[in-house]
Write a protein that holds these residues in place. Structure first.
Motif, PDB file in Angstrom:
ATOM      1  N   PRO A 189       0.841  -1.200   0.000  1.00 24.13           N
ATOM      2  CA  PRO A 189       0.000   0.000   0.000  1.00 24.13           C
ATOM      3  C   PRO A 189       0.878   1.253   0.000  1.00 24.13           C
ATOM      4  O   PRO A 189       1.925   1.285   0.642  1.00 24.13           O
ATOM      5  CB  PRO A 189      -0.790  -0.117   1.305  1.00 24.13           C
ATOM      6  N   HIS A 190       0.442   2.257  -0.715  1.00 24.63           N
ATOM      7  CA  HIS A 190       1.209   3.504  -0.787  1.00 24.63           C
ATOM      8  C   HIS A 190       0.239   4.654  -0.992  1.00 24.63           C
ATOM      9  O   HIS A 190      -0.388   4.759  -2.035  1.00 24.63           O
ATOM     10  CB  HIS A 190       2.229   3.443  -1.924  1.00 24.63           C
ATOM     11  N   ARG A 191       0.133   5.504  -0.001  1.00 22.66           N
ATOM     12  CA  ARG A 191      -0.823   6.613  -0.032  1.00 22.66           C
ATOM     13  C   ARG A 191      -0.150   7.882  -0.534  1.00 22.66           C
ATOM     14  O   ARG A 191       1.000   8.173  -0.207  1.00 22.66           O
ATOM     15  CB  ARG A 191      -1.399   6.838   1.372  1.00 22.66           C
ATOM     16  N   SER A 192      -0.872   8.639  -1.337  1.00 24.97           N
ATOM     17  CA  SER A 192      -0.338   9.894  -1.869  1.00 24.97           C
ATOM     18  C   SER A 192      -0.298  10.951  -0.773  1.00 24.97           C
ATOM     19  O   SER A 192      -0.948  10.812   0.273  1.00 24.97           O
ATOM     20  CB  SER A 192      -1.219  10.383  -3.020  1.00 24.97           C
ATOM     21  N   PRO A 193       0.455  12.050  -0.990  1.00 24.44           N
ATOM     22  CA  PRO A 193       0.465  13.144  -0.002  1.00 24.44           C
ATOM     23  C   PRO A 193      -0.920  13.713   0.272  1.00 24.44           C
ATOM     24  O   PRO A 193      -1.159  14.266   1.350  1.00 24.44           O
ATOM     25  CB  PRO A 193       1.376  14.189  -0.657  1.00 24.44           C
ATOM     26  N   ASP A 194      -1.843  13.569  -0.676  1.00 24.67           N
ATOM     27  CA  ASP A 194      -3.213  14.055  -0.502  1.00 24.67           C
ATOM     28  C   ASP A 194      -4.135  13.012   0.123  1.00 24.67           C
ATOM     29  O   ASP A 194      -5.343  13.247   0.267  1.00 24.67           O
ATOM     30  CB  ASP A 194      -3.798  14.487  -1.851  1.00 24.67           C
TER      31      ASP A 194
END
Length: 211
Positions: A189-194
């Motif tokens: 999993p990798h979440r964006s800065p937003d």
């Protein structure tokens, strides 16, 4: 991955650490934890140690660790983290411009976690030096991003992501002397800065040198 910058790699990374607060979470990289937890502690080298989370975790498990980074500020934060964690006596911090200078080995574990840079870095040379620094019976662990995150529709700069096979080919380690123990692309999993949910593939190479 390389982007054209008017400043040197040392200036770029020093400014990135110096001009902001803590960059990283303070937690060890999960793939390091997965791959190293079963190894007996010895002497370890953490290349591109940043603010020291991996090195501190290793030291807390009994390793004697040399952490290396190009940024003075990063190394100062790493030393403070180690002292606060009570492992300052098992950690040493050295500044190196990797590709130009390298710590004196050998080491029972050499870890290169995400040794990728938007500014100049002779990655191939550094990884070859990393392999050379592994002691007999020791482990080389390399983890690198295999591509942009799923939510990154417009990459911020041109980059070449090494494949599992390309790194093996570049290292050209003699099969009689080395055993490949992990060769895997891991989706995480990798979440964006937003806050946008997504994923990213990371490549893992774990290789053991013959005793």
């Amino acid at each position: 991955m390389t982007e054209t910058h008017p400043q040197t790699a040392a200036d770029f990374w020093e400014a990135r650490y110096r001009d902001g607060g803590r960059l990283w979470s303070g937690r060890p990289n999960s793939l390091l934890v997965r791959e190293v937890s079963d190894l007996p502690p010895g002497r370890a080298l953490d290349l591109g140690c940043g603010e020291g989370a991996d090195a501190v975790w290793l030291a807390s498990r009994g390793w004697r660790v040399t952490g290396v980074d190009i940024s003075h500020t990063a190394l100062e934060r790493a030393a403070l983290h180690a002292a606060e964690a009570g492992v300052g006596d098992r950690t040493v911090w050295e500044r190196h411009v990797l590709g130009e200078t390298f710590p004196v080995g050998p080491f029972d574990l050499v870890s290169a976690q995400f040794l990728q840079s938007p500014v100049e870095l002779d990655q191939q040379r550094v990884l070859r030096q990393a392999a050379d620094a592994v002691a007999a019976g020791g482990t080389l662990l390399v983890v690198m991003h295999g591509g942009w995150p799923s939510w990154q529709t417009e990459p911020p700069f041109d980059a070449e992501f090494p494949t599992l096979q390309s790194v093996l080919d570049e290292l050209a380690l003699p099969e009689a002397d080395w055993t490949v123990e992990t060769l895997e692309a891991v989706r995480s999993p990798h979440r964006s800065p937003d806050g946008e949910e997504g994923f990213r593939y990371d490549n893992v190479w774990r290789m053991r040198r013959a005793a």
